[in-house]
Design an enzyme around this catalytic site. Structure first.
Site, PDB file in Angstrom:
ATOM      1  N   GLU A  89      -3.704 -13.306   4.223  1.00 26.16           N
ATOM      2  CA  GLU A  89      -2.365 -13.788   3.902  1.00 26.16           C
ATOM      3  C   GLU A  89      -1.386 -13.786   5.074  1.00 26.16           C
ATOM      4  OE1 GLU A  89      -1.563 -15.161   1.094  1.00 26.16           O
ATOM      5  OE2 GLU A  89      -3.435 -14.726   0.063  1.00 26.16           O
ATOM      6  N   SER A 140      -4.981  33.186 -42.476  1.00 28.32           N
ATOM      7  CA  SER A 140      -5.444  34.473 -41.946  1.00 28.32           C
ATOM      8  C   SER A 140      -5.748  34.436 -40.461  1.00 28.32           C
ATOM      9  CB  SER A 140      -6.708  34.907 -42.704  1.00 28.32           C
ATOM     10  OG  SER A 140      -6.432  35.129 -44.068  1.00 28.32           O
TER      11      SER A 140
END
Length: 666
Positions: free
Chosen positions: A90, A346
């Site tokens: 690019e 419990s």
């Protein structure tokens, strides 16, 4: 007034002269324009989030607002060959131009004049970055603006900042933006780990993102990728590496974005910055636990759900968190059920027994009564409605009997138990207007799964307090143990037993069931990990017949089967924290507070006793301080620092005493 007006005029004239001087030079004009027309950067900052596990592997990706997969990335995050291929394809002179490449612009202008149409755009990576930030129609005016913006970006952000913009915003087809999103969608791996062929595809697709989508136009995408690899200016690659890259197939499907730990990922991303978020989770374990939940859900009643938490026993770092089946229809899958406050049944009894052992109220071999009994107006029963008579404390805990647990809570004191829970990062949520009371022994307060796992971890880690955590960072300061290490080990030894339906050995575990089967729990630990499972309906309605043993425990056993084996060794002498002369029934006279050997701060003190025949007499060093009568406590103010012996005497002449020391004022 006239002189003041003349001074203002001179200042305005000087300012105007300075402005004209600035405008007289191109650089001065650029600086002025840069100040009043700053670049628009919100798109760069409006990104999704990436959540990683403890090794940096991607757990989950979250989209930016609007559903766009735009994930943050910087030049230093990506492999060098990706940046090299990008610059070669690019903008070959990217490293030295100031944002605009005069050579490329001159060439593009000459080609446009000669051909009468645009042959090459002459855009630099900096100009592309400007266009990605502020998309505009392709016109000469837009080009001029992009050139100015490119110079601005170079001036303000430098080359790394320009690359960051391109790498984050470059279109990758559909609603994908940036190389991080593109890498996850097209290759199924983080951009940090892509090869040369994959990098070339990510460079090629943004040129025509819809026409080069690999899932829709695989042949075109492959040709564009190969063109990048064969480009003359491409970095020098060994010919064998280039041939291997050209031989790789292009992806033909778009992969789903990573979505492990969806509940926790959204939790930690809520207040985080754009950088990847490193958690303490393990991607492999997380994947295994989520698969376990998916496999187990069909065997549960409708609208029931499962939550799982796994943590490292020593560091308290969470390794897997399953808040439920994500977005499961009818199961409230969007709720994080590891953070929902529910009754633990419990499941807190192991801590209660540990605290009672630690204070000498009982030992594992103490004989306790599991017989009908009233505690004020309350007459608790066992889950099976029957009673076992006389049992040892170890057997009572293993069988999860309720009457012995409530008796221990009465002896220990609910406030002391609630304070210990708070120290462990699990403050009990009580009904409005209620205080800590005996039902705490049987789950009479709310807790979350994460908190319960943290409480359980203390028993597997020598009694040490510490909260679970999900984000990496320095460990918190060491907390004082809530019970002594030998006591924690004694309780762990009691709980270490085979899973009823089979499973790995060497696991200490406990179950819990809330009233009506609304919540089924199972928690456990081996030598390295602690884990917890919750099963229930998110709306709190009961599941008839559901218990921790039947619904949650089998899932816990399978969870430990996924974890690396680390069976708990059973040390010699783990039967109890320390021997006592003779086990005493809980109706025998005993001094609850202060305990033997206690170091007391100066000031008023309340002496408490339990058991025995009333009236009780309280003495310090043989001198009565109060006759309690029907009461089981008396106040005393130490006359000064030193050693004392506190004694309680009942109507039958039985005595219980404890030596203590009162600390001196600092």
């Amino acid at each position: 007034m006239r002189r003041e007006g003349q001074g203002r005029g001179r200042r305005l004239a000087l300012a105007a002269a300075g402005l004209l001087a600035a405008l007289a030079t191109p650089f001065g004009a650029f600086l002025l324009a840069d100040r009043f027309l700053p670049p628009d950067l919100p798109r760069l900052e409006t990104v999704g989030r990436v959540v990683q596990d403890r090794e940096g592997r991607v757990l989950s990706a979250l989209p930016a607002p609007g559903g766009v997969w735009r994930l943050p990335v910087a030049a230093e995050d990506v492999p060098g060959h990706l940046v090299d291929l990008l610059i070669a394809a690019e903008d070959r002179r990217f490293r030295w131009h100031p944002g605009v490449d005069p050579i490329a612009l001159g060439r593009a202008t000459f080609q446009w004049i000669r051909a009468g149409r645009v042959v090459s755009g002459g855009s630099t990576l900096s100009m592309q970055a400007a266009r990605l930030l502020e998309p505009r129609p392709r016109t000469l005016r837009s080009k001029a603006i992009e050139a100015f913006r490119a110079a601005q970006l170079e001036w303000r952000l430098g080359k790394p900042g320009v690359l960051r913009i391109w790498l984050t915003l470059a279109p990758m087809g559909g609603n994908l933006e940036g190389v991080r999103a593109g890498s996850l969608a097209w290759f199924g791996r983080p951009v940090e780990r892509i090869g040369v062929a994959e990098a070339a595809l990510l460079v090629a697709v943004p040129r025509r993102p819809e026409a080069l989508r690999p899932d829709r136009h695989p042949a075109a995408a492959l040709a564009a990728r190969n063109a990048v690899l064969l480009r003359r200016a491409a970095p020098a690659l060994p010919e064998a590496e280039r041939r291997a890259a050209l031989a790789e197939a292009a992806p033909a499907i778009r992969r789903a974005m990573p979505g492990l730990a969806p509940h926790l990922s959204r939790e930690v991303a809520r207040d985080a910055g754009p950088a990847p978020i490193r958690t303490t989770l393990d991607a492999g374990l997380q994947r295994g636990m989520e698969a376990l939940v998916r496999e187990a859900l069909p065997g549960l009643p409708e609208r029931a759900s499962i939550a799982i938490v796994v943590a490292d026993l020593r560091s308290r770092e969470m390794r897997a968190v399953v808040g439920g089946e994500w977005l499961a229809e009818g199961r409230a899958g969007a709720l994080d059920l590891t953070r929902t406050v529910r009754s633990p049944g419990s499941a807190l009894k192991p801590l209660l027994y540990a605290m009672a052992f630690d204070r000498g109220l009982a030992t594992p071999s103490t004989v306790m009564e599991d017989l009908p009994r009233h505690f004020g107006d309350w007459a608790p029963e066992n889950f099976a409605r029957g009673f076992s008579g006389h049992v040892t404390a170890a057997s009572a805990l293993r069988q999860s009997l309720n009457l012995p647990a409530v008796a221990l809570m009465e002896a220990l004191g609910p406030i002391r138990f609630a304070s210990a829970l708070k120290r462990l990062g699990a403050p009990p949520r009580l009904p409005p207007g209620a205080g800590a009371a005996l039902p705490l022994a049987l789950g009479g307060a709310g807790i979350t799964l994460r908190e319960l796992v943290g409480v359980t971890a203390a028993l597997g880690d020598g009694g040490r307090a510490g909260s679970l955590r999900a984000l990496q960072g320095p460990a918190g300061a060491g907390e004082e143990p809530v019970v002594r290490a030998q006591v924690a080990e004694a309780v762990a030894a009691i709980l270490t037993q085979p899973f009823p339906g089979g499973g790995p050995a060497g696991i200490a575990w406990k179950t819990g069931t809330s009233w009506g089967g609304r919540d089924a729990w199972a928690v456990g630990f081996d030598a390295r990990h602690v884990a917890g499972v919750w099963v229930g309906r998110p709306d709190g309605t009961a599941i008839p017949g559901a218990t921790g043993r039947s619904h949650a425990l089998p899932i816990l056993a399978r969870a430990f089967g996924i974890l690396p084996a680390a069976a708990r060794p059973l040390p010699a002498g783990a039967a109890g924290p320390r021997p006592v002369a003779a086990p005493a029934p809980l109706d025998a006279l005993r001094l609850l507070f202060p305990p033997a050997g206690a170091v007391i701060e100066p000031g008023a003190l309340t002496i408490r006793a339990a058991g025995g025949r009333r009236p009780l007499t309280f003495l310090v060093d043989g001198v009565p301080v109060a006759e309690g009568g029907a009461r089981r406590e008396a106040g005393w103010v130490p006359p000064g620092p030193g050693f004392y012996r506190v004694t309680v005497l009942d109507a039958a002449g039985t005595a219980a005493s404890a030596p203590i020391r009162v600390r001196a004022n600092d």
